[in-house]
Scaffold this motif. Structure first.
Motif, mmCIF file in Angstrom:
data_model
loop_
_atom_site.group_PDB
_atom_site.id
_atom_site.type_symbol
_atom_site.label_atom_id
_atom_site.label_comp_id
_atom_site.label_asym_id
_atom_site.label_seq_id
_atom_site.Cartn_x
_atom_site.Cartn_y
_atom_site.Cartn_z
ATOM 1 N N VAL A 105 0.840 -1.200 0.000
ATOM 2 C CA VAL A 105 0.000 0.000 0.000
ATOM 3 C C VAL A 105 0.878 1.254 0.000
ATOM 4 O O VAL A 105 0.664 2.190 -0.775
ATOM 5 N N ILE A 158 -4.051 5.362 -6.082
ATOM 6 C CA ILE A 158 -4.788 5.807 -4.903
ATOM 7 C C ILE A 158 -6.033 4.933 -4.750
ATOM 8 O O ILE A 158 -6.925 4.945 -5.594
ATOM 9 N N THR A 183 -8.757 4.734 -2.099
ATOM 10 C CA THR A 183 -9.212 5.446 -0.906
ATOM 11 C C THR A 183 -9.725 4.501 0.175
ATOM 12 O O THR A 183 -9.500 4.743 1.364
ATOM 13 N N LEU A 215 -6.690 2.997 1.884
ATOM 14 C CA LEU A 215 -6.010 4.014 2.687
ATOM 15 C C LEU A 215 -6.757 4.258 3.993
ATOM 16 O O LEU A 215 -6.143 4.354 5.066
ATOM 17 N N ARG A 216 -8.067 4.346 3.923
ATOM 18 C CA ARG A 216 -8.857 4.548 5.145
ATOM 19 C C ARG A 216 -8.711 3.357 6.091
ATOM 20 O O ARG A 216 -8.627 3.532 7.312
ATOM 21 N N CYS A 230 -6.097 1.374 6.304
ATOM 22 C CA CYS A 230 -4.746 1.452 6.878
ATOM 23 C C CYS A 230 -4.685 2.477 8.001
ATOM 24 O O CYS A 230 -4.010 2.273 9.019
ATOM 25 N N LEU A 250 0.184 8.623 4.484
ATOM 26 C CA LEU A 250 -1.078 8.096 3.952
ATOM 27 C C LEU A 250 -2.223 9.087 4.130
ATOM 28 O O LEU A 250 -3.126 9.152 3.287
ATOM 29 N N ARG A 300 -1.966 11.528 1.272
ATOM 30 C CA ARG A 300 -2.440 10.933 0.020
ATOM 31 C C ARG A 300 -3.961 10.967 -0.056
ATOM 32 O O ARG A 300 -4.539 11.281 -1.099
ATOM 33 N N LEU A 301 -4.579 10.593 1.051
ATOM 34 C CA LEU A 301 -6.036 10.571 1.066
ATOM 35 C C LEU A 301 -6.593 11.975 0.864
ATOM 36 O O LEU A 301 -7.574 12.179 0.136
#
Length: 232
Positions: free
Chosen positions: A183, A189, A191, A194-195, A197, A210, A213-214
């Motif tokens: 990741v 990307i 999303t 990412l959320r 993580c 991270l 990035r989000l």
């Protein structure tokens, strides 16, 4: 828990000395230690780091690199003097039996009398390029997933080569370092991922990365980390 205990085949430390580029210091050239060493919140007794902005500290107190990766690197690079013994990647711990696919974020490991916690995978930097004298070595380490990982120290103690490394607690079995690093080093990307993580107990530097990035919908520029400033 399904991680079998392994032996600490080599315990290594190093001193920070002038490195390859003007003004740079590094302790990446680790040497094996045969004595019992103290383990403190900042790592192993007598071990140093050349740039405390990005190396060392409580979140990167000890670096572990799997010995079995050396065979892969030899197959890719050919015979290289650094690959003839542990320490090529600046690791403090060398063992066979655990890789990034086996170890999970937050794993708690008993090493000698110390209790360690897996804090993050390594984000390779340009010093690997210069150490190996291989163009883009840091990028190759990143893309291979053979990065090794760091521990924070939960309980100080002592450790020596030959000690048993034993998993005593696993809290995030779905998040191997292999998966988490995939990741982190993904140029895409996702999303939802990412959320997910960001719900984990990430170290501050990974959380910032991270989160940005989000928020920005873009992956950061890695060139400074992977290439550094030009040599003079």
């Amino acid at each position: 828990m399904s991680l079998s205990a392994v032996s600490l085949d080599a315990l290594l430390t190093g001193r920070a000395v002038p490195f390859t580029r003007p003004g740079s210091l590094s302790a990446i050239a680790k040497e094996p230690r045969q004595t019992t060493l103290k383990v403190t919140a900042l790592g192993l007794e007598s071990d140093e780091q050349g740039d405390l902005r990005v190396h060392g500290g409580v979140e990167k107190a000890i670096h572990h690199y799997p010995r079995e990766h050396y065979a892969n690197w030899t197959a890719e690079l050919g015979e290289h003097p650094l690959l003839s013994r542990p320490g090529a990647f600046g690791e403090n711990f060398s063992s066979t039996g655990w890789t990034e696919a086996d170890v999970c974020l937050g794993d708690r490991i008993r090493a000698g009398t110390a209790l360690l916690e897996v804090s993050q995978g390594r984000m390779p930097c340009w010093k690997l390029n210069d150490r190996f004298e291989v163009t883009h070595m840091a990028l190759r380490v990143q893309e291979s997933g053979r990065t090794g990982w760091y521990y924070r120290v939960l309980e100080e103690g002592t450790v020596a080569a030959g000690a048993t490394l034993e998993l005593v607690e696993r809290r995030h079995a779905d998040w191997s370092l292999q998966r988490l690093s995939a990741v982190l080093f993904d140029k895409r990307i996702d999303t939802d991922t990412l959320r997910e993580c960001l719900e984990l107990p990430l170290p501050p530097n990974w959380r910032r990365t991270l989160s940005r990035r989000l928020e920005n919908g873009a992956v950061e520029d890695w060139s400074s980390r992977l290439q550094g400033s030009p040599k003079n």
